[in-house]
Design a protein around this motif. Structure first.
Motif, PDB file in Angstrom:
ATOM      1  N   ASP A  63       0.827  -1.215   0.000  1.00  0.00           N
ATOM      2  CA  ASP A  63       0.000   0.000   0.000  1.00  0.00           C
ATOM      3  C   ASP A  63       0.860   1.263   0.000  1.00  0.00           C
ATOM      4  N   VAL A  64       2.039   1.168   0.617  1.00  0.00           N
ATOM      5  CA  VAL A  64       2.941   2.322   0.660  1.00  0.00           C
ATOM      6  C   VAL A  64       3.745   2.452  -0.636  1.00  0.00           C
ATOM      7  N   LEU A  65       4.282   1.329  -1.132  1.00  0.00           N
ATOM      8  CA  LEU A  65       5.249   1.387  -2.225  1.00  0.00           C
ATOM      9  C   LEU A  65       4.642   1.368  -3.626  1.00  0.00           C
ATOM     10  N   THR A  66       3.646   0.507  -3.848  1.00  0.00           N
ATOM     11  CA  THR A  66       3.173   0.303  -5.223  1.00  0.00           C
ATOM     12  C   THR A  66       2.575   1.535  -5.903  1.00  0.00           C
ATOM     13  N   PRO A  67       1.992   2.507  -5.172  1.00  0.00           N
ATOM     14  CA  PRO A  67       1.557   3.709  -5.893  1.00  0.00           C
ATOM     15  C   PRO A  67       2.710   4.477  -6.532  1.00  0.00           C
ATOM     16  N   SER A  68       3.942   4.230  -6.054  1.00  0.00           N
ATOM     17  CA  SER A  68       5.100   4.968  -6.556  1.00  0.00           C
ATOM     18  C   SER A  68       6.056   4.122  -7.384  1.00  0.00           C
ATOM     19  N   ILE A  69       6.131   2.814  -7.066  1.00  0.00           N
ATOM     20  CA  ILE A  69       7.136   1.974  -7.713  1.00  0.00           C
ATOM     21  C   ILE A  69       6.669   0.514  -7.719  1.00  0.00           C
ATOM     22  N   PRO A  70       6.849  -0.242  -8.820  1.00  0.00           N
ATOM     23  CA  PRO A  70       6.510  -1.669  -8.810  1.00  0.00           C
ATOM     24  C   PRO A  70       7.280  -2.408  -7.714  1.00  0.00           C
ATOM     25  N   THR A  71       6.575  -3.254  -6.984  1.00  0.00           N
ATOM     26  CA  THR A  71       7.177  -3.910  -5.819  1.00  0.00           C
ATOM     27  C   THR A  71       6.816  -5.384  -5.783  1.00  0.00           C
ATOM     28  N   GLU A  72       7.799  -6.216  -5.453  1.00  0.00           N
ATOM     29  CA  GLU A  72       7.585  -7.646  -5.275  1.00  0.00           C
ATOM     30  C   GLU A  72       7.885  -8.021  -3.827  1.00  0.00           C
ATOM     31  N   ILE A  73       7.180  -9.046  -3.330  1.00  0.00           N
ATOM     32  CA  ILE A  73       7.411  -9.540  -1.968  1.00  0.00           C
ATOM     33  C   ILE A  73       7.988 -10.944  -2.034  1.00  0.00           C
ATOM     34  N   GLU A  74       9.041 -11.195  -1.280  1.00  0.00           N
ATOM     35  CA  GLU A  74       9.600 -12.535  -1.134  1.00  0.00           C
ATOM     36  C   GLU A  74       9.499 -12.951   0.327  1.00  0.00           C
TER      37      GLU A  74
END
Length: 399
Positions: A63-74
Motif C-alpha cells: 500500500d505504501v510502495l506500489t503507488p510509486s514503484i513496482p514492488t515484489e514480496i519474497e
C-alpha cells in the motif's frame, strides 16, 4: 526510556510488529529511494514472513510502495536474521536489472523499527529512572505518584496526547460493541462483543461487571483484527486490555477523564519500563510480552484509579505480569484472532483481580516488578521459536 508517545501509538491493526512496523519501514525506504529505481524487492524474514500474510504485512508494505514503484514480496520464514526475528529488507533495482542498494529494518515490537546497524535504543531517551524500584522509591520519598513522574518528565503537553489516545480507545470500544459479522482472514471467527454486551445486562451486578469487561476487551480486539483504528497498549495484539479496564471503570464508577488520563499515564510508565528493559514483541518473547504486559499496565491503572499506594500499584502490575510468565505466541493461521481475542478479554478481568488482591495487602511482597521483567525476558529467550509467533507450534499447530 522513550516518551509514552512511542508506546501508545495510534494506528490500524491487526499487528503492531507485523503491520504497523513494516508500514513505517516502507515509508522510510520510499522517502530515501535511490534515483533510477524501477523496481523494489521486499524480503520478509523469520516470524515476519511466517505470519505476515495473516497479519497483512504484504498489504501494509505494498500500500505504501506500489503507488510509486513496482514492488515484489519474497517470503523467507525459515531464515532468521541475527538481530531480530522480524527482519525486512528492501532492495532497489535499476532498468538494467542491477542492484542500486538495499536497506534492512527490524520490527521490534509495539510498532517500533530499527535500521540495520542502529541501536535498539536509538530513539531519544527522556526518563532518567528506568526501573520501577527507583521510581517507587522516588514516589515514597517525595509523596508524589507515578503519573506525576510522567508529567515531570514529559511536560504538561503529554496530557493532550494521552487525551487523544483515550479518545481513540473509547471510539474502538464503542464501534466494537455495535459491530457484527465475520472477521476477515478465513477462520470464520464471528464477532462476539455485541453478544457479550447484551448478555451482561441480564446478570446481577458482579457478573454484569465481569461480562462488560469481557465485552469491551472483545470489542477493541475485534476492531483490531478487522484492521480498525486502535492504540498499541503496548501492542496491537494486546490492545483490548487497557481500554477495556479503563472504559469499564469510566462508565460504571464515574471516574473523571482527568483521573482516567492519570491512570493511563501510570499504565504507560509500567509498559515503558518493560519495553526498555526487556521486550513487548511476541516474536521475541512470546505473548507474555504482549498480553502479560498489557495486563500489568491495566492492573496498575486500576490500582491508581482506586487510590492504591505506589507500593500497591507496583504489586498489582507485578501480579499482572507474573501470572502470564511463559505465555506462548501461537496464533492460528498467523491471524490476531485465535487465541488472541479471548486472551484480551480474560487478561482484562485478571487485571481487575490483581488490583483487588493488591488492595487487600499493604503492598509488600517478595518478588518485585523489575525482577519479573528480568524473568520474563529470560523466559522469552528460552522459549523455542515454535512458540514465538511462527504459526507453527502450540495452538497454531492444530489448525
Amino acid at each position: 526510556m522513550e516518551s509514552l508517545r512511542q508506546l501508545f501509538k495510534i494506528g490500524n491493526g491487526p499487528s503492531s510488529s507485523h503491520t504497523m512496523g513494516p508500514r513505517k519501514a516502507a515509508q522510510i525506504y520510499l522517502s530515501e529511494l535511490p534515483e533510477g529505481t524501477v523496481k523494489v524487492v521486499v524480503t520478509l524474514y523469520g516470524a515476519l514472513a511466517a505470519t505476515g500474510k495473516g497479519h497483512l504485512t504484504d498489504k501494509a508494505v505494498l500500500d505504501v510502495l506500489t503507488p510509486s514503484i513496482p514492488t515484489e514480496i519474497e517470503w523467507l520464514p525459515d531464515t532468521v536474521l541475527p538481530f531480530h526475528t522480524n527482519g525486512i529488507r528492501f532492495e532497489s533495482f535499476g532498468a538494467d536489472g542491477a542492484s542500486l542498494g538495499s536497506e534492512t529494518f527490524y520490527s521490534i515490537g509495539g510498532g517500533d523499527i530499527v535500521r540495520e546497524g542502529e541501536s535498539r535504543q536509538a530513539a531519544e531517551s527522556i526518563y532518567p529512572m528506568t526501573k520501577i524500584k527507583e521510581i517507587l522509591a522516588w514516589c515514597e520519598r517525595t509523596g508524589l505518584s507515578y503519573w506525576e513522574y510522567v508529567e515531570q518528565t514529559e511536560g504538561p503537553e503529554i496530557w493532550d496526547y494521552l487525551r487523544e489516545v483515550w479518545q481513540v480507545m473509547k471510539n474502538a470500544v464503542e464501534r466494537g460493541i455495535e459491530a457484527e459479522g465475520i472477521l476477515p482472514g478465513g477462520l470464520g471467527v464471528r464477532r462476539k462483543a455485541v453478544s457479550y454486551h447484551v448478555h451482561a445486562a441480564g446478570y446481577n451486578s458482579s457478573l454484569k461487571s465481569r461480562g462488560l469487561v469481557y465485552a469491551y476487551a472483545l470489542a477493541v480486539s475485534e476492531e483490531n483484527a478487522a484492521g480498525g483504528e486502535i492504540v498499541t497498549a503496548p501492542t496491537c495484539g494486546s490492545c483490548g486490555i487497557v481500554p477495556a479496564v479503563l472504559y469499564h471503570l469510566y462508565t460504571s464508577k464515574g471516574f473523571s477523564e482527568k483521573r482516567i488520563l492519570r491512570a493511563l499515564a501510570t499504565a504507560g510508565l509500567f509498559g515503558n519500563v518493560v519495553k526498555h528493559n526487556a521486550s513487548v514483541s511476541g516474536a521475541e518473547v512470546g505473548c507474555q510480552g504482549e498480553v502479560g504486559v498489557a495486563c500489568a499496565m491495566a492492573a496498575a491503572a486500576a490500582s491508581q484509579l482506586f487510590g492504591g499506594t505506589p507500593a500497591q500499584i507496583e504489586y498489582s502490575a507485578e501480579m499482572g505480569l507474573e501470572h502470564h510468565l511463559g505465555l506462548t505466541c501461537d496464533p492460528v493461521c498467523g491471524l490476531v484472532q485465535i487465541p488472541c481475542i479471548e486472551r484480551n478479554a480474560y487478561a482484562a478481568a485478571r487485571a481487575l483481580d490483581a488490583n483487588l488482591y493488591a488492595a487487600f495487602s499493604d503492598g509488600r511482597h517478595r518478588v518485585d516488578f523489575d525482577r519479573i521483567v528480568e524473568v520474563m525476558k529470560q523466559t522469552g529467550h528460552d522459549l523455542p521459536s515454535l512458540y514465538k509467533e511462527t504459526a507453527k507450534g502450540g495452538l497454531a499447530a492444530i489448525q
